[in-house]
Design a protein around this motif. Structure first.
Motif, PDB file in Angstrom:
ATOM      1  N   SER A  74       0.710  -1.382  -0.100  1.00  0.00           N
ATOM      2  CA  SER A  74       0.038  -0.050  -0.030  1.00  0.00           C
ATOM      3  C   SER A  74       0.918   1.209   0.065  1.00  0.00           C
ATOM      4  O   SER A  74       2.104   1.168   0.327  1.00  0.00           O
ATOM      5  CB  SER A  74      -0.848  -0.006   1.403  1.00  0.00           C
ATOM      6  OG  SER A  74      -1.822   0.930   1.078  1.00  0.00           O
ATOM      7  N   ILE A  75       0.282   2.509  -0.117  1.00  0.00           N
ATOM      8  CA  ILE A  75       1.023   3.779  -0.169  1.00  0.00           C
ATOM      9  C   ILE A  75       0.454   4.782   0.765  1.00  0.00           C
ATOM     10  O   ILE A  75      -0.752   4.891   1.030  1.00  0.00           O
ATOM     11  CB  ILE A  75       0.636   4.315  -1.627  1.00  0.00           C
ATOM     12  CG1 ILE A  75       1.004   3.605  -2.800  1.00  0.00           C
ATOM     13  CG2 ILE A  75       1.419   5.760  -1.610  1.00  0.00           C
ATOM     14  CD1 ILE A  75       0.538   4.140  -4.070  1.00  0.00           C
ATOM     15  N   GLY A  76       1.522   4.875   1.760  1.00  0.00           N
ATOM     16  CA  GLY A  76       1.153   5.709   2.901  1.00  0.00           C
ATOM     17  C   GLY A  76       1.814   7.230   2.687  1.00  0.00           C
ATOM     18  O   GLY A  76       2.844   7.210   3.110  1.00  0.00           O
ATOM     19  N   ILE A  77       0.879   8.080   2.109  1.00  0.00           N
ATOM     20  CA  ILE A  77       1.566   9.220   1.836  1.00  0.00           C
ATOM     21  C   ILE A  77       0.610  10.322   2.758  1.00  0.00           C
ATOM     22  O   ILE A  77       1.263  11.040   3.321  1.00  0.00           O
ATOM     23  CB  ILE A  77       1.739   9.873   0.397  1.00  0.00           C
ATOM     24  CG1 ILE A  77       2.364   8.890  -0.548  1.00  0.00           C
ATOM     25  CG2 ILE A  77       2.341  11.337   0.091  1.00  0.00           C
ATOM     26  CD1 ILE A  77       2.683   9.067  -1.968  1.00  0.00           C
ATOM     27  N   THR A  78      -0.639  10.281   2.282  1.00  0.00           N
ATOM     28  CA  THR A  78      -1.588  11.240   2.839  1.00  0.00           C
ATOM     29  C   THR A  78      -1.860  11.220   4.448  1.00  0.00           C
ATOM     30  O   THR A  78      -1.870  10.178   4.745  1.00  0.00           O
ATOM     31  CB  THR A  78      -2.969  11.219   2.175  1.00  0.00           C
ATOM     32  OG1 THR A  78      -2.652  11.329   0.579  1.00  0.00           O
ATOM     33  CG2 THR A  78      -3.978  12.331   2.564  1.00  0.00           C
TER      34      THR A  78
ATOM     35  N   ASN B  69      -3.775   8.486   6.363  1.00  0.00           N
ATOM     36  CA  ASN B  69      -5.218   8.047   6.372  1.00  0.00           C
ATOM     37  C   ASN B  69      -5.910   7.812   5.131  1.00  0.00           C
ATOM     38  O   ASN B  69      -7.115   7.868   4.990  1.00  0.00           O
ATOM     39  CB  ASN B  69      -6.181   9.441   7.204  1.00  0.00           C
ATOM     40  CG  ASN B  69      -5.812  10.688   6.225  1.00  0.00           C
ATOM     41  OD1 ASN B  69      -5.090  10.416   5.498  1.00  0.00           O
ATOM     42  ND2 ASN B  69      -6.884  11.661   6.293  1.00  0.00           N
ATOM     43  N   TYR B  70      -5.074   7.523   4.180  1.00  0.00           N
ATOM     44  CA  TYR B  70      -5.806   7.012   2.711  1.00  0.00           C
ATOM     45  C   TYR B  70      -4.834   6.004   1.960  1.00  0.00           C
ATOM     46  O   TYR B  70      -4.461   6.444   1.071  1.00  0.00           O
ATOM     47  CB  TYR B  70      -6.153   8.284   1.855  1.00  0.00           C
ATOM     48  CG  TYR B  70      -7.321   9.048   2.097  1.00  0.00           C
ATOM     49  CD1 TYR B  70      -8.430   8.587   1.393  1.00  0.00           C
ATOM     50  CD2 TYR B  70      -7.554  10.159   3.091  1.00  0.00           C
ATOM     51  CE1 TYR B  70      -9.625   9.114   1.574  1.00  0.00           C
ATOM     52  CE2 TYR B  70      -8.686  10.805   3.088  1.00  0.00           C
ATOM     53  CZ  TYR B  70      -9.773  10.194   2.238  1.00  0.00           C
ATOM     54  OH  TYR B  70     -11.032  10.693   2.476  1.00  0.00           O
ATOM     55  N   SER B  71      -4.585   4.943   2.749  1.00  0.00           N
ATOM     56  CA  SER B  71      -3.864   3.826   2.022  1.00  0.00           C
ATOM     57  C   SER B  71      -4.567   2.819   1.388  1.00  0.00           C
ATOM     58  O   SER B  71      -5.193   1.927   2.056  1.00  0.00           O
ATOM     59  CB  SER B  71      -2.855   3.458   3.194  1.00  0.00           C
ATOM     60  OG  SER B  71      -1.873   4.412   3.820  1.00  0.00           O
TER      61      SER B  71
ATOM     62  N   THR C 256     -10.708  -0.327  -0.845  1.00  0.00           N
ATOM     63  CA  THR C 256     -10.788   0.987  -0.128  1.00  0.00           C
ATOM     64  C   THR C 256      -9.638   1.213   0.516  1.00  0.00           C
ATOM     65  O   THR C 256      -8.582   0.845   0.494  1.00  0.00           O
ATOM     66  CB  THR C 256     -11.929   0.630   1.219  1.00  0.00           C
ATOM     67  OG1 THR C 256     -11.410  -0.584   1.808  1.00  0.00           O
ATOM     68  CG2 THR C 256     -13.170   0.419   0.540  1.00  0.00           C
ATOM     69  N   GLU C 257      -9.788   2.680   1.063  1.00  0.00           N
ATOM     70  CA  GLU C 257      -8.611   2.990   1.890  1.00  0.00           C
ATOM     71  C   GLU C 257      -8.457   2.801   3.313  1.00  0.00           C
ATOM     72  O   GLU C 257      -9.694   2.968   3.794  1.00  0.00           O
ATOM     73  CB  GLU C 257      -8.418   4.529   1.481  1.00  0.00           C
ATOM     74  CG  GLU C 257      -8.596   5.128   0.034  1.00  0.00           C
ATOM     75  CD  GLU C 257     -10.322   5.030  -0.472  1.00  0.00           C
ATOM     76  OE1 GLU C 257     -10.960   5.674   0.449  1.00  0.00           O
ATOM     77  OE2 GLU C 257     -10.582   4.486  -1.295  1.00  0.00           O
ATOM     78  N   ALA C 258      -7.390   2.558   3.680  1.00  0.00           N
ATOM     79  CA  ALA C 258      -7.289   2.190   5.192  1.00  0.00           C
ATOM     80  C   ALA C 258      -6.547   3.524   5.910  1.00  0.00           C
ATOM     81  O   ALA C 258      -5.757   4.381   5.258  1.00  0.00           O
ATOM     82  CB  ALA C 258      -6.509   1.132   5.168  1.00  0.00           C
TER      83      ALA C 258
ATOM     84  N   GLY D  92      -3.023  13.022  -6.595  1.00  0.00           N
ATOM     85  CA  GLY D  92      -3.068  14.479  -6.674  1.00  0.00           C
ATOM     86  C   GLY D  92      -4.416  14.967  -7.525  1.00  0.00           C
ATOM     87  O   GLY D  92      -4.362  14.313  -8.554  1.00  0.00           O
ATOM     88  N   THR D  93      -5.081  15.860  -7.131  1.00  0.00           N
ATOM     89  CA  THR D  93      -6.169  16.331  -7.456  1.00  0.00           C
ATOM     90  C   THR D  93      -6.193  16.790  -9.068  1.00  0.00           C
ATOM     91  O   THR D  93      -4.918  17.318  -9.147  1.00  0.00           O
ATOM     92  CB  THR D  93      -6.889  17.093  -6.583  1.00  0.00           C
ATOM     93  OG1 THR D  93      -6.123  18.315  -6.461  1.00  0.00           O
ATOM     94  CG2 THR D  93      -7.099  16.429  -5.342  1.00  0.00           C
ATOM     95  N   VAL D  94      -7.314  17.190  -9.428  1.00  0.00           N
ATOM     96  CA  VAL D  94      -7.235  17.851 -10.809  1.00  0.00           C
ATOM     97  C   VAL D  94      -6.637  19.326 -10.481  1.00  0.00           C
ATOM     98  O   VAL D  94      -5.755  19.848 -11.207  1.00  0.00           O
ATOM     99  CB  VAL D  94      -8.627  17.899 -11.413  1.00  0.00           C
ATOM    100  CG1 VAL D  94      -8.539  18.836 -12.475  1.00  0.00           C
ATOM    101  CG2 VAL D  94      -9.202  16.656 -11.855  1.00  0.00           C
ATOM    102  N   GLU D  95      -6.957  19.852  -9.441  1.00  0.00           N
ATOM    103  CA  GLU D  95      -6.453  21.287  -9.080  1.00  0.00           C
ATOM    104  C   GLU D  95      -5.130  21.295  -8.940  1.00  0.00           C
ATOM    105  O   GLU D  95      -4.431  22.171  -9.275  1.00  0.00           O
ATOM    106  CB  GLU D  95      -7.477  21.705  -7.540  1.00  0.00           C
ATOM    107  CG  GLU D  95      -8.727  21.982  -8.158  1.00  0.00           C
ATOM    108  CD  GLU D  95      -9.646  20.670  -7.767  1.00  0.00           C
ATOM    109  OE1 GLU D  95      -9.095  19.543  -7.369  1.00  0.00           O
ATOM    110  OE2 GLU D  95     -10.736  20.866  -7.985  1.00  0.00           O
ATOM    111  N   ALA D  96      -4.536  20.292  -8.373  1.00  0.00           N
ATOM    112  CA  ALA D  96      -3.112  20.239  -8.010  1.00  0.00           C
ATOM    113  C   ALA D  96      -2.368  20.055  -9.397  1.00  0.00           C
ATOM    114  O   ALA D  96      -1.385  20.727  -9.712  1.00  0.00           O
ATOM    115  CB  ALA D  96      -2.628  19.005  -7.294  1.00  0.00           C
TER     116      ALA D  96
END
Ligand SMILES: Cc1cc2nc3c(=O)[nH]c(=O)nc-3n(C[C@H](O)[C@H](O)[C@H](O)COP(=O)(O)OP(=O)(O)OC[C@H]3O[C@@H](n4cnc5c(N)ncnc54)[C@H](O)[C@@H]3O)c2cc1C
Length: 398
Positions: free
Chosen positions: A120-124, A154-156, A207-209, A368-372
């Motif tokens: 999993s990826i734990g950045i956020t 909080n979003y892995s 889902t995100e963990a 990364g969101t569209v805005e980013a």
């Protein structure tokens, strides 16, 4: 853009497996929220987790073009299942292969290639999403070559079933983007716990963990890329690596949207209203025109970004940001209009459209969101960075 015969064969294989093994199970796992284990098994049997991993580690040694091809075909049937592939192709394993030491490679790459290991990826973090440099996850020195890791991610995605998590964190003495590096932490290590799962509107089977990291022991063998407290270089390298993930995200959006549009075309040809199939109505044809233009534009931009990566390279940032933006926006338009064309049935859970609509919405946040992306594209253009227009000289270069 043309594909070579091997790429066409790979697309065919992925489409076959997608149609036979992934699509028929997607509705059920969307309802249950369970990881699609049978679909994963089928993908593994077809060697489809091996795509980007080097041959030395049991992979096929292919690149971003091939990753995009398979992701597009699998997401056409189910985004959640495609995300399992995305993590294997464009997630932590890509970083491990390019940046990691021998121990990390031996520990993880063969089992990711066989489909037996999800990382999993734990950045956020709760206070560090788009502004990722605000992260609190940090290492504390604990003797030579040893640290203790504390943090909360909080979003892995798929963290609850992963064998390990890639954690971006700050090295002792760092501040802001300075000192940020990354470690790979086994999920069964003391101090690592999954504290919850998000209940999103879509992507129910991936889902995100939320992951708490409480004084977790870290050694040099766990380090993917060390942070230097006096420099932002490691952070920049990690950010550049996200371009693989962004291209994969774009490919999944294009695939899901393509699937939705094909369903809408079939439906419009069959559905008779007022004595004519609705496909003959100009109002419906204009919808198809808008959908096709947006989707093809996104596909071309993605094709450029992944081809520019070249063998063993990374997709370039501006072209990647454009591809992700175009694909996210195209998917929103296409899935929405495909639902509209289905009338009330499009809104019903008996049809796969509403699932695609919900799933792609989540993809518009990940990586990364569209805005980013737009912030980066806009500021690059404003600085004089050239796009591919012939004759537009890149004013950022001397
Ligand atoms: C389905 C899904 C899967 C995900 N998977 C992972 C994962 O595996 N690992 C992981 O680490 N993270 C993951 N994420 C988290 C994702 O990367 C973040 O949600 C995203 O980076 C945005 O951060 P945020 O949610 O904190 O929003 P915020 O940063 O709080 O932003 C809120 C809103 O403000 C906008 N905004 C922020 N800054 C600016 C600005 N400067 N200019 C204009 N607008 C701005 C944003 O675009 C957004 O619309 C996932 C998210 C989702 C929804």
């Amino acid at each position: 853009m043309g594909e070579d015969p091997d790429q066409t064969a790979l697309r065919e294989l992925a489409r076959q497996i997608g149609g036979r093994e992934v699509g028929p199970r997607a509705g059920e796992s969307d309802e249950s929220g369970e990881v699609p284990r049978e679909a994963i098994k089928a993908l593994a049997t077809a060697d489809l987790f091996r795509v980007t991993i080097g041959t030395e580690w049991g992979g096929l040694g292919l690149g971003d073009v091939e990753a995009a091809i398979v992701l597009e075909e699998i997401a056409r049937f189910d985004v959640s299942t495609a995300i399992c592939c995305q993590l294997a192709y464009n997630g932590p394993s890509r970083g491990i292969e390019h940046l990691g030491g021998q121990a990390l490679k031996e520990r993880y790459l063969p089992t990711v290639a066989s489909g037996d290991c999800i990382i999993s990826i734990g950045i956020t973090e709760p206070d560090a999403g788009s502004a990722v440099q605000n992260m609190r996850a940090a290492l504390r020195a604990d003797g030579p070559g040893r640290w203790r890791l504390n943090g909360y991610k909080n979003y892995s995605t798929l963290g609850h079933v992963a064998s390990a998590v890639l954690v971006w964190c700050r090295w002792p003495g760092g501040d802001g983007a300075k000192g940020i590096g990354a470690v790979v932490v086994p999920m069964d290590r003391d101090g690592v716990s999954v504290t919850g799962r998000h209940r999103g509107m879509g992507i129910h089977a991936a889902t995100e963990a939320e992951i708490a990291l409480d004084d977790v022991a870290i050694t040099e063998e766990d380090v993917l890329l060390a942070g230097d407290p006096g420099s932002t270089e490691s952070f920049k390298t990690l950010l550049a690596h996200l371009n693989h993930e962004r291209c994969g995200n774009a490919a999944m959006c294009i695939g899901a949207a393509q699937g939705a549009m094909e369903l809408a075309v079939t439906y419009a040809r069959d559905r008779v209203v007022g004595g004519r199939p609705i496909a003959e109505l100009q109002g419906i044809q204009w919808k198809f025109a808008d959908m096709a233009v947006a989707l093809e534009g996104a596909r071309l931009l993605l094709g450029r970004a992944v081809r520019l990566a070249g063998p063993g390279g990374t997709p370039p940032p501006l072209e990647t940001a454009m591809a992700k933006t175009a694909a996210n926006l195209a998917a929103k338009l296409v899935c929405d209009e495909s639902m509209q064309i289905h009338g009330g049935y499009g809104y019903s859970r008996e049809y796969p459209l509403e699932r695609a609509y919900r799933d792609i919405r989540g993809l518009c946040f990940g990586a990364g969101t569209v805005e980013a992306q737009k912030n980066f594209i806009g500021s690059s253009v404003a600085k004089g960075k050239a796009t591919s227009s012939p004759g537009w000289r890149d004013q950022t270069k001397g």
